[in-house]
Structure formats: structure tokens, C-alpha cells
Design an enzyme around this catalytic site. Structure first.
Site, PDB file in Angstrom:
ATOM      1  N   THR A  58      -4.641   2.355   7.099  1.00 57.78           N
ATOM      2  CA  THR A  58      -4.620   3.354   8.173  1.00 57.78           C
ATOM      3  C   THR A  58      -5.986   3.465   8.822  1.00 57.78           C
ATOM      4  OG1 THR A  58      -2.857   4.612   7.083  1.00 57.78           O
ATOM      5  CG2 THR A  58      -4.212   5.784   8.691  1.00 57.78           C
ATOM      6  N   CYS A  70       2.435   6.664  13.262  1.00 53.04           N
ATOM      7  CA  CYS A  70       2.989   7.907  12.719  1.00 53.04           C
ATOM      8  C   CYS A  70       2.951   9.012  13.775  1.00 53.04           C
ATOM      9  CB  CYS A  70       2.248   8.330  11.459  1.00 53.04           C
ATOM     10  SG  CYS A  70       0.456   8.581  11.657  1.00 53.04           S
ATOM     11  N   GLY A  96       0.825  -1.205   0.000  1.00 51.95           N
ATOM     12  CA  GLY A  96       0.000   0.000   0.000  1.00 51.95           C
ATOM     13  C   GLY A  96       0.854   1.247   0.000  1.00 51.95           C
ATOM     14  N   SER A 107      -4.209  11.170   2.862  1.00 50.26           N
ATOM     15  CA  SER A 107      -3.003  10.397   3.186  1.00 50.26           C
ATOM     16  C   SER A 107      -3.328   9.150   3.984  1.00 50.26           C
ATOM     17  CB  SER A 107      -2.013  11.265   3.970  1.00 50.26           C
ATOM     18  OG  SER A 107      -2.493  11.498   5.286  1.00 50.26           O
ATOM     19  N   ALA A 108      -4.600   8.952   4.311  1.00 47.12           N
ATOM     20  CA  ALA A 108      -5.012   7.789   5.104  1.00 47.12           C
ATOM     21  C   ALA A 108      -5.674   6.756   4.204  1.00 47.12           C
ATOM     22  CB  ALA A 108      -5.977   8.216   6.209  1.00 47.12           C
TER      23      ALA A 108
END
Length: 314
Positions: free
Chosen positions: A166, A130, A12, A161-162
């Protein structure tokens, strides 16, 4: 120089960015394989690996078993529950696991705080989250000056960004990060909050860290400690920046009784390097940078001791 052969499990966003970092600046890590669970034509990450000349596998943990003799180290970039299932297999195969999920099968590991303490003592290390990589060092920097009674971090990341992994890990994120604030950061109590911000254009990763300490704390010493640890982080995450040095909040600044304590609030931002992901995805960049740094230290430990953790190497 000792070079270790590595595989990435999970193609991913995080796994693909890590691939480019290893290919670009890995000194002691040689990437042998990228492994996923979907056919190549359905996986952008596996396609990117093939284009970069990295062999791929599409059978998940079975691909690891098939190519175990090629691998010294595996970077797990899947989800918490997948790593929990895979970890015993890596142990049986004598493969060192660097876990980028919040599964926390192995000890929490933050390069600037405790990397040398855990590498050499185990064959599975956890890179926390993170938000943990960004904020635990701040709590540690405060705690080495003054005992931190309570630490709270709030991490704001761009929704773009997720990815799916995530989002599946959100609950584990808060639990693992809270525990990391305590076990690695040194806080007596910790709490973690994350928000996915859908704003356009996407925001940079931004973090706020609140630490509750005694009112007699030398705030200048705390600021110096934070500046020093931020410089260390910038050696492997160039886009890491303190945007507000500790600001003092006393009892008359808050809506509850602090007693003889004060709250120090620090803010920071993380901008990604942009190898694979856009610069706003600093939340992913700090994880992959920390993981590569950990992998390099595993290689250095092997060169010194001839062992991967407590397991004899080949």
C-alpha cells in the site's frame, strides 16, 4: 453452476484477506493456489494458505507459468509495477486478471457502477483503489442526478492497515483514484487525497466526498440516490455506512467564489468483516470484497458466453 479456478498473486494483507473471503463465501471461485516470491517460512500469507489447505508457489510469475493450466483467473494483489510486468504474461496464458493494485492496465471497475459493462469486454480489469471503491459510487450517485463539475475525495485510513505494498502504491493511488472519479464516477474533474493516521487505537476507514454541482440541484434527489447506492454496496461490504448525508455548502460558506454552484459534502465509514484483518482495516476489506464480487461476475459471464472476456475458455 460454472466454477472458475483462481490463483492469488501476492500473499500480503490484501491477498490473505481475499483468500479467506474466497474460502468462506466464494460461490463460483475455487482457490487453487497462493503465490508469492519469498520462501514459505518468510511469508505469513503463504503459511496461512498452507494452514488453510491451499497449495502455494514461491516463484512469483514463474509459479503462474508453471501452474497456468490450473488457473482461469488470477487476482493480482502485489504492486503497480509488478502488475504492469505480469499483465502481458496473463494475457499470453489466457488467464483473466483481476487487478487489486492501482496499475490500471485494464479498465477501472467498481461493482455497483460499471462491472457488467467491462466484464465480457476485456481479460484484465482494475479494481481502482480502496478509496476509489468507497467514494466513486458516491460521485456516480450524485452525477446521475446532477452533472458533477468537480469531485474531491479524502480518505483517512489507519497506518496499521497500510502494509508495504500500500505504501509503495501511494502515488499511484492518488492518480488512479482521481482518474476513477472522472472516468467511472462521472465528474468533469477529480482529485484524491489519502492520509495514513497513526492514532491508537486505530481509526476506522473514513472518507469525505465533496461534489460541486449547480445550485438548482435537487438535493433530496441526490440524498435518495446516495442511499440507494449505499444499500447496493452493503450487499457485498456489510460495514459500509453513510455517516453524513450530503450537506450543502454555498458561496458564503467557502473561501472562494462558487458562482452558480454549490458543494455537496458526504461522509462515510467502512468497517471490515474481520476474517483475517481487524475491523478497522475497512480499506482492505472493501477491496477484497469488490474483487470477489468481480470474480463471481466473471464466472457468471463465462457460464453465459463460454468465454473469459473476449478469450475463448477451455
Amino acid at each position: 453452476m460454472t466454477t472458475l479456478s483462481a490463483g492469488i498473486v501476492g500473499p500480503g494483507n490484501i491477498g490473505t484477506d481475499l483468500m479467506y473471503k474466497i474460502l468462506d463465501r466464494g460461490e463460483s471461485i475455487e482457490l487453487e493456489r497462493m503465490i508469492g516470491i519469498f520462501p514459505v517460512e518468510e511469508s505469513e500469507g503463504l503459511q496461512a494458505a498452507q494452514e488453510a489447505g491451499v497449495p502455494v508457489g514461491t516463484e512469483g510469475i514463474d509459479s503462474v507459468r508453471e501452474h497456468a493450466d490450473e488457473l482461469d483467473v488470477v487476482f493480482e494483489a502485489t504492486t503497480s509495477y509488478v502488475h504492469e510486468e505480469n499483465a502481458p504474461v496473463y494475457e499470453d496464458l489466457d488467464i483473466f486478471a483481476i487487478d487489486l493494485t492501482p496499475a490500471a492496465v485494464g479498465p477501472y471497475t467498481v461493482p455497483v457502477v460499471n462491472l457488467d459493462d467491462v466484464v465480457g469486454e476485456t481479460t484484465n480489469i482494475n479494481m481502482v483503489t480502496c478509496g476509489g471503491q468507497a467514494t466513486i459510487p458516491i460521485v456516480h450517485a450524485v452525477d446521475r442526478v446532477a452533472d458533477v463539475d468537480y469531485a474531491e475525495m479524502i480518505s483517512h485510513i489507519a497506518s496499521k492497515s497500510a502494509g508495504p505494498g500500500t505504501r509503495q502504491n501511494i502515488d499511484s493511488f492518488t492518480q488512479t483514484t482521481s482518474a476513477g472519479l472522472e472516468e467511472v464516477g462521472g465528474a468533469d474533474r477529480g482529485k484524491a487525497i489519502i492520509t495514513l493516521n497513526p492514532a491508537e487505537p486505530p481509526i476506522m476507514m473514513r472518507n469525505t466526498v465533496h461534489t460541486q454541482v449547480h445550485e438548482d440541484t435537487d438535493v433530496d434527489a441526490v440524498r435518495d440516490s446516495i442511499d440507494r447506492i449505499a444499500s447496493e454496496i452493503q450487499s457485498y461490504v456489510p460495514g459500509y455506512q453513510i455517516t453524513m448525508e450530503p450537506e450543502v455548502k454555498r458561496a458564503d460558506d467557502v473561501a472562494f467564489d462558487l458562482g452558480d454552484s454549490i458543494i455537496l459534502t458526504t461522509m462515510l465509514e467502512v468497517e471490515g468483516e474481520g476474517q483475517h484483518l481487524p475491523p478497522y482495516a475497512g480499506n482492505l476489506d472493501i477491496m477484497t470484497s469488490a474483487a470477489l464480487g468481480a470474480g463471481e461476475r466473471v464466472a457468471a459471464n463465462y457460464a453465459e458466453a463460454g468465454e473469459l472476456g473476449g478469450v475463448a475458455g477451455d
